[in-house]
Design a protein around this motif. Structure first.
Motif, PDB file in Angstrom:
ATOM      1  N   ASP A 121      -2.331   2.302 -13.916  1.00 55.17           N
ATOM      2  CA  ASP A 121      -2.568   3.731 -14.101  1.00 55.17           C
ATOM      3  C   ASP A 121      -3.664   4.258 -13.180  1.00 55.17           C
ATOM      4  N   SER A 122      -4.225   3.365 -12.354  1.00 56.02           N
ATOM      5  CA  SER A 122      -5.295   3.761 -11.450  1.00 56.02           C
ATOM      6  C   SER A 122      -4.821   3.585 -10.008  1.00 56.02           C
ATOM      7  N   ASP A 123      -5.756   3.560  -9.097  1.00 51.90           N
ATOM      8  CA  ASP A 123      -5.415   3.381  -7.684  1.00 51.90           C
ATOM      9  C   ASP A 123      -5.366   1.920  -7.267  1.00 51.90           C
ATOM     10  N   PHE A 124      -5.543   1.001  -8.206  1.00 52.65           N
ATOM     11  CA  PHE A 124      -5.693  -0.407  -7.851  1.00 52.65           C
ATOM     12  C   PHE A 124      -4.381  -1.182  -7.968  1.00 52.65           C
ATOM     13  N   LYS A 166       2.318   1.960  -3.441  1.00 53.18           N
ATOM     14  CA  LYS A 166       1.314   2.564  -4.339  1.00 53.18           C
ATOM     15  C   LYS A 166       1.095   4.032  -3.996  1.00 53.18           C
ATOM     16  N   LEU A 167       1.037   4.352  -2.711  1.00 48.63           N
ATOM     17  CA  LEU A 167       0.765   5.721  -2.279  1.00 48.63           C
ATOM     18  C   LEU A 167       1.879   6.688  -2.674  1.00 48.63           C
ATOM     19  N   GLY A 185      -5.394   0.175   1.170  1.00 45.27           N
ATOM     20  CA  GLY A 185      -5.178   0.138  -0.267  1.00 45.27           C
ATOM     21  C   GLY A 185      -6.409  -0.334  -1.015  1.00 45.27           C
ATOM     22  N   ARG A 186      -6.287  -0.383  -2.341  1.00 47.50           N
ATOM     23  CA  ARG A 186      -7.359  -0.891  -3.197  1.00 47.50           C
ATOM     24  C   ARG A 186      -6.735  -1.936  -4.114  1.00 47.50           C
ATOM     25  N   VAL A 218       0.840  -1.206   0.000  1.00 44.84           N
ATOM     26  CA  VAL A 218       0.000   0.000   0.000  1.00 44.84           C
ATOM     27  C   VAL A 218       0.873   1.254   0.000  1.00 44.84           C
ATOM     28  N   ASN A 242       4.075   1.348  -8.980  1.00 46.16           N
ATOM     29  CA  ASN A 242       3.022   0.469  -9.476  1.00 46.16           C
ATOM     30  C   ASN A 242       3.338  -0.981  -9.117  1.00 46.16           C
TER      31      ASN A 242
END
Length: 294
Positions: free
Chosen positions: A170-173, A56-57, A121-122, A53, A61
């Motif tokens: 490219d997203s939050d996932f 990602k933050l 996270g997602r 997480v 990626n």
């Protein structure tokens, strides 16, 4: 309770040391094979999820490919289905494949996704069969001048559809991938998670391939960790018999990934809390580093 001066200084040092690595790896893809003790120790499981997480933050990626050997072995034992391994690969007949698909594609995958969610996270859980993310064919193991060994429904990756992975990146996932895939013959194949992680790292042109294991790294004959190795040096260690047994698939996929353009591959000790962060964000790193030396 407030920190002591020494504790505060140490925290500041760690944060400062991590800054150039955050800057360097922003928007870069980090493919991580998650397995071994880190998957069965609840505390290590949680710290791994928090680490991912955090990556990602701060703009990286991460792509997670997971194993599940202990969980598969446990269920096979309860069902009284014998486990057999050849060169680190689980021999997979039809009943074993049913167990593999159930454990990897359902319980383990969803547990990882849920843990990432608990830590802010997602994540999206996938198997290689979803959207034909992975395609596979039956793996043939060569046997020193003899006929190839048949180890059942064990596969190798023939292609990776990067569309979904790039969209998620490219997203939050965070993608969480179980290493099973369908073949052109209509069969489902069990694929070594290290090999799947290596192939995904190749096609995504990843900055790093990180393979979590249950040892400190690649060890020499004296038990010391080897690091800073070139692909040629690793090839020589394999030829000399220093690398053998269950470590072979892991090392070979790391070397192949680097040869195909991944910047570096890392064999790291998943029994160490925050092993992934220690490898990425510190000067010393942890485990075995393999890269193309110039």
């Amino acid at each position: 309770m407030s920190l002591s001066r020494d504790e505060a200084t140490n925290v500041a040092r760690v944060l400062t040391e991590s800054l150039p690595y955050i800057q360097r790896f922003t928007s870069r893809t980090i493919v991580i094979k998650f397995g071994g003790n880190a998957m069965v120790d609840p505390q290590l499981f949680e710290t791994f999820a928090r680490d991912v997480v955090l990556m990602k933050l701060v703009g990286m990626n991460p792509v997670i490919v997971h194993g599940g050997g202990p969980q598969i072995g446990e269920l096979l034992g309860r069902l009284k289905i014998k486990s057999e391994f050849v060169d680190g690969m689980r021999v997979t007949d039809a009943p074993t494949m049913d167990v593999v698909e159930m454990v990897l594609g359902a319980s383990v995958n969803k547990e990882i996704v849920d843990c990432i969610h608990r830590n802010g996270g997602r994540a999206v859980g996938l198997t290689g069969k979803d959207g034909e993310l992975l395609k596979a064919r039956k793996l043939q193991l060569d046997s020193a001048g003899e006929a190839p060994q048949d180890i059942g429904l064990v596969g190798e990756v023939t292609s990776v559809d990067t569309q979904v992975l790039k969209m998620l990146g490219d997203s939050d996932f965070i993608p969480v991938i179980a290493p099973i895939a369908g073949g052109a013959d209509g069969k489902t194949y069990n694929i070594n998670a290290d090999l799947v992680a290596g192939k995904i790292a190749e096609v995504l042109h990843a900055e790093k391939l990180m393979l979590l294991t249950n040892v400190a790294g690649l060890l020499d004959q004296g038990g010391d960790v080897l690091t800073g190795l070139s692909t040629k040096e690793v090839d020589r260690l394999i030829a000399d018999g220093v690398i053998r047994g269950g470590m072979l698939p892991k090392i070979r996929c790391a070397v192949d990934a680097v040869k195909q353009g991944v910047t570096s591959a890392h064999i790291i000790d998943g029994r160490v809390p925050h092993a992934a962060l220690l490898e990425i964000f510190t000067d010393e790193g942890i485990g075995t580093l393999i890269c193309n030396k110039r």
